[in-house]
Design a protein around this motif. Structure first.
Motif, PDB file in Angstrom:
ATOM      1  N   TYR A 195      32.666  41.712  41.775  1.00 32.85           N
ATOM      2  CA  TYR A 195      34.106  41.523  41.721  1.00 32.85           C
ATOM      3  C   TYR A 195      34.716  42.197  40.487  1.00 32.85           C
ATOM      4  O   TYR A 195      34.140  42.143  39.384  1.00 32.85           O
ATOM      5  CB  TYR A 195      34.456  40.039  41.699  1.00 32.85           C
ATOM      6  CG  TYR A 195      34.232  39.352  43.021  1.00 32.85           C
ATOM      7  CD1 TYR A 195      33.116  38.552  43.237  1.00 32.85           C
ATOM      8  CD2 TYR A 195      35.144  39.516  44.061  1.00 32.85           C
ATOM      9  CE1 TYR A 195      32.916  37.926  44.457  1.00 32.85           C
ATOM     10  CE2 TYR A 195      34.948  38.882  45.280  1.00 32.85           C
ATOM     11  CZ  TYR A 195      33.827  38.102  45.468  1.00 32.85           C
ATOM     12  OH  TYR A 195      33.631  37.482  46.680  1.00 32.85           O
ATOM     13  N   TRP A 196      35.897  42.779  40.702  1.00 33.88           N
ATOM     14  CA  TRP A 196      36.640  43.448  39.632  1.00 33.88           C
ATOM     15  C   TRP A 196      38.086  42.978  39.620  1.00 33.88           C
ATOM     16  O   TRP A 196      38.671  42.711  40.664  1.00 33.88           O
ATOM     17  CB  TRP A 196      36.639  44.967  39.843  1.00 33.88           C
ATOM     18  CG  TRP A 196      35.301  45.598  39.778  1.00 33.88           C
ATOM     19  CD1 TRP A 196      34.453  45.850  40.815  1.00 33.88           C
ATOM     20  CD2 TRP A 196      34.646  46.073  38.598  1.00 33.88           C
ATOM     21  NE1 TRP A 196      33.306  46.450  40.350  1.00 33.88           N
ATOM     22  CE2 TRP A 196      33.392  46.602  38.998  1.00 33.88           C
ATOM     23  CE3 TRP A 196      34.973  46.110  37.240  1.00 33.88           C
ATOM     24  CZ2 TRP A 196      32.476  47.152  38.103  1.00 33.88           C
ATOM     25  CZ3 TRP A 196      34.070  46.664  36.352  1.00 33.88           C
ATOM     26  CH2 TRP A 196      32.848  47.169  36.771  1.00 33.88           C
ATOM     27  N   GLY A 197      38.647  42.923  38.436  1.00 35.35           N
ATOM     28  CA  GLY A 197      40.076  42.742  38.331  1.00 35.35           C
ATOM     29  C   GLY A 197      40.774  44.070  38.487  1.00 35.35           C
ATOM     30  O   GLY A 197      40.125  45.117  38.659  1.00 35.35           O
ATOM     31  N   LYS A 198      42.107  44.052  38.406  1.00 43.22           N
ATOM     32  CA  LYS A 198      42.873  45.289  38.565  1.00 43.22           C
ATOM     33  C   LYS A 198      43.019  46.047  37.268  1.00 43.22           C
ATOM     34  O   LYS A 198      43.476  47.194  37.266  1.00 43.22           O
ATOM     35  CB  LYS A 198      44.239  44.969  39.162  1.00 43.22           C
ATOM     36  CG  LYS A 198      44.157  44.450  40.596  1.00 43.22           C
ATOM     37  CD  LYS A 198      45.539  44.217  41.179  1.00 43.22           C
ATOM     38  CE  LYS A 198      45.424  43.746  42.626  1.00 43.22           C
ATOM     39  NZ  LYS A 198      46.757  43.513  43.231  1.00 43.22           N
ATOM     40  N   GLY A 199      42.667  45.420  36.173  1.00 44.89           N
ATOM     41  CA  GLY A 199      42.669  46.102  34.897  1.00 44.89           C
ATOM     42  C   GLY A 199      43.927  45.888  34.082  1.00 44.89           C
ATOM     43  O   GLY A 199      44.985  45.542  34.610  1.00 44.89           O
ATOM     44  N   THR A 200      43.781  46.094  32.780  1.00 46.06           N
ATOM     45  CA  THR A 200      44.910  46.039  31.860  1.00 46.06           C
ATOM     46  C   THR A 200      44.811  47.252  30.937  1.00 46.06           C
ATOM     47  O   THR A 200      43.729  47.580  30.444  1.00 46.06           O
ATOM     48  CB  THR A 200      44.936  44.719  31.079  1.00 46.06           C
ATOM     49  OG1 THR A 200      46.119  44.648  30.277  1.00 46.06           O
ATOM     50  CG2 THR A 200      43.721  44.549  30.181  1.00 46.06           C
TER      51      THR A 200
END
Length: 119
Positions: free
Chosen positions: A108-113
């Motif tokens: 799983y990955w987040g969308k990033g910052t």
């Protein structure tokens, strides 16, 4: 499903600090290993830091001593403290829950910052 939401990015001057947060939600029971990765413009995604269930941490060699990964299990949040930031730290930073039995084998990955280090 696991949702990862990063926050805390922004524009910072060289030498400054930022703390990124990754809020995890959904089917997170049993997930105890987490990671931060980053991707600079025109480059591949690379490891920043990981933290295991036992609290062991691992860092990219070039970042040791400047970055610190930690977590708050009560808040289901993983942090990345970044100090003495350099222009080459400019990148999108992603939170990761690596494949495990708890994730059902999913990565799983987040969308990033976005972190921008510039004067």
């Amino acid at each position: 499903q696991v949702q990862l939401v990063e926050s805390g990015g922004g524009l910072v001057q060289p030498g400054g600090s930022l703390r990124l947060s990754c809020a995890a939600s959904g089917s997170i029971f049993g997930i105890n290993a987490w990671g931060w990765y980053r991707q600079a413009p025109g480059k591949q995604r690379e490891l920043v830091a990981t933290i295991s269930g036992g609290g062991n941490t691992n860092y990219a060699d070039s970042l040791k001593g400047r970055f610190t990964i930690s977590r708050d299990n009560a808040k289901n949040t993983v942090y990345l403290q970044m100090n003495n930031l350099k222009p080459e730290d400019t990148a999108v930073y992603y939170c990761n829950a690596p494949p495990s039995m708890a994730t059902g084998g999913m990565n799983y990955w987040g969308k990033g910052t976005l972190v921008t280090v510039s004067s």
